[in-house]
Design a protein around this motif. Structure first.
Motif, short mmCIF file in Angstrom:
data_model
loop_
_atom_site.label_atom_id
_atom_site.label_comp_id
_atom_site.label_asym_id
_atom_site.label_seq_id
_atom_site.Cartn_x
_atom_site.Cartn_y
_atom_site.Cartn_z
N LEU A 1 0.82 -1.22 0.00
CA LEU A 1 0.00 0.00 0.00
C LEU A 1 0.85 1.26 0.00
O LEU A 1 0.40 2.32 -0.45
N ALA A 2 2.10 1.13 0.48
CA ALA A 2 3.02 2.28 0.47
C ALA A 2 3.63 2.50 -0.91
O ALA A 2 4.35 3.49 -1.11
N GLY A 3 3.36 1.59 -1.86
CA GLY A 3 3.85 1.78 -3.22
C GLY A 3 4.78 0.70 -3.73
O GLY A 3 5.15 0.70 -4.91
N ASN A 4 5.18 -0.24 -2.88
CA ASN A 4 6.07 -1.32 -3.29
C ASN A 4 5.23 -2.45 -3.87
O ASN A 4 4.82 -3.37 -3.16
N ARG A 5 4.97 -2.42 -5.16
CA ARG A 5 4.10 -3.40 -5.79
C ARG A 5 4.74 -4.79 -5.85
O ARG A 5 4.07 -5.77 -6.14
N GLY A 6 6.03 -4.89 -5.58
CA GLY A 6 6.67 -6.19 -5.56
C GLY A 6 6.51 -6.92 -4.23
O GLY A 6 6.93 -8.07 -4.11
N ALA A 7 5.92 -6.25 -3.24
CA ALA A 7 5.78 -6.87 -1.92
C ALA A 7 4.80 -8.03 -1.95
O ALA A 7 4.93 -8.97 -1.15
N LEU A 8 3.80 -7.98 -2.83
CA LEU A 8 2.80 -9.04 -2.94
C LEU A 8 2.58 -9.39 -4.40
O LEU A 8 2.59 -8.50 -5.27
N ALA A 9 2.39 -10.66 -4.68
CA ALA A 9 2.01 -11.10 -6.02
C ALA A 9 0.50 -11.30 -6.01
O ALA A 9 -0.01 -12.32 -5.55
N VAL A 10 -0.22 -10.29 -6.50
CA VAL A 10 -1.67 -10.29 -6.42
C VAL A 10 -2.26 -11.20 -7.49
O VAL A 10 -1.85 -11.16 -8.66
N VAL A 11 -3.19 -12.03 -7.10
CA VAL A 11 -3.84 -12.99 -7.99
C VAL A 11 -5.08 -12.34 -8.61
O VAL A 11 -5.83 -11.64 -7.93
N TRP A 12 -5.27 -12.58 -9.91
CA TRP A 12 -6.49 -12.12 -10.57
C TRP A 12 -7.67 -12.92 -10.04
O TRP A 12 -7.62 -14.15 -9.97
N VAL A 13 -8.74 -12.23 -9.68
CA VAL A 13 -9.94 -12.89 -9.15
C VAL A 13 -11.00 -12.95 -10.25
O VAL A 13 -11.48 -11.91 -10.70
#
Length: 353
Positions: free
Chosen positions: A122-134
């Motif tokens: 949420l702070a801007g580090n998009r590599g912190a989580l690998a978000v799955v498409w729902v």
């Protein structure tokens, strides 16, 4: 079920954002909460309905609630329920949350790691989580039909081989489809072995019937005009697994989703590429490689095949496999272009039915 700590924040202050890391089990939800920029709190344990009540209380105490949990056997039911409540939830790719290889895994540590990564995300580090498409509920139901067919096909192979193994123990060889009604009565074997195989045959015949029904449904759903030899079944299974080709914004995203990109270890002036990453959807990868072998034989005008054709003819067996992977990767990109209207079949070099 009791919690480890009070779920109430300071009644005199309203939080800006509350972040929840969730470790989900069938009858237990382990939750780590972080309020604004404060330190994460100790894990709390809830039943499912107890957790929903907890979330309702958080919604009354903060401007926004963010949460995340790992994709798994519980699907997206919880995600949809949280979103309907007003929570901004993410479903993320499962991983080993042990940062330094401590070899200690607990539900509380996993929930804490999820909460920490959510904070960085949420702070801007998009590599912190690998978000799955729902997928939508309709897309999920459509995809499950293709997966059901694949499961039945694997089960048929497993039981078929089980029967062949029983015969091999007796020094006999069975034909590939020994259990078919037109073949089984003609087999020459001892009565006790026939009795054993008959029990497997009674299972295989209904499976075969269900496979035929599902195959017909999937093939009938495919478009009438397709690239020759791609196959209605392959097209439909790919479409259902992807869900929506339009969710990809560029060719790199498509290629990455297939897991057919080369791995890389580069440092300084050294660059080393290795085997494919296998990152992404394995069903997509298998379908694409299978289709690539067919197109090499039957679609010589397809531009990816034409590009590699001379190298393919002169290559060793190991090199041929690498070239097929390259063609399969390009095929995924071209199918994305075809489905989203970015290119026509003729522009891609496909001959169509």
């Amino acid at each position: 079920m009791t919690t480890n700590q009070s779920t109430q924040t300071d009644p005199g202050a309203r939080a800006r954002v509350i972040k929840l890391g969730l470790d989900i089990h069938s009858s237990l939800f382990v939750v780590v909460r972080q309020i604004d920029e404060q330190a994460s709190q100790p894990p709390q344990r809830f039943s499912e309905e107890g957790f929903i009540g907890f979330v309702h209380r958080q919604l009354a105490q903060a401007d926004s609630i963010h949460s995340c949990y790992e994709a798994g056997p519980f699907g997206y039911v919880l995600h949809r329920r949280l979103v309907a409540m007003g929570v901004r939830n993410l479903v993320v790719r499962p991983r080993d949350w042990s940062t330094y290889g401590e070899r200690v895994k607990t539900d509380g540590r996993d929930a804490g790691a999820l909460c920490s990564c959510l904070d960085r995300y949420l702070a801007g580090n998009r590599g912190a989580l690998a978000v799955v498409w729902v997928p939508s509920e309709a897309e999920e139901a459509s995809r499950s039909l293709g997966r059901q067919r694949q499961t039945l096909a694997r089960e048929r192979v497993r039981i078929t081989l089980r029967g062949k193994g029983l015969a091999r123990l007796r020094g006999l060889s069975l034909p590939a489809e020994w259990w078919h009604e037109r073949i089984f009565p003609k087999l020459d074997m001892p009565d006790d072995l026939r009795s054993q195989l008959a029990s497997w045959q009674r299972i295989l015949l209904p499976i075969d019937g269900e496979l035929a029904v599902l195959t017909g449904q999937l093939q009938a759903a495919a478009p009438a005009e397709l690239p020759c030899y791609l196959g209605a079944m392959t097209w439909e299974l790919l479409r259902r697994e992807v869900g929506n080709w339009g969710r990809f914004h560029n060719r790199r995203q498509v290629a990455s989703y297939t897991g057919l990109c080369p791995s890389e270890h580069s440092s300084g002036h050294s660059r080393l590429q290795g085997n494919i990453t296998r990152h992404g959807n394995p069903r997509i990868r298998h379908l694409l490689v299978e289709a690539a072998w067919r197109l090499v034989r039957f679609q010589p005008g397809y531009r990816a095949v034409a590009k590699w054709r001379e190298a393919l003819l002169a290559a060793s067996q190991a090199r041929r496999k690498k070239i097929i992977v390259a063609i399969a990767r390009q095929l995924a990109v071209d199918l994305w272009r075809l489905d989203t209207g970015r290119a026509t079949a003729q522009q891609l070099g496909f001959a169509t039915t």
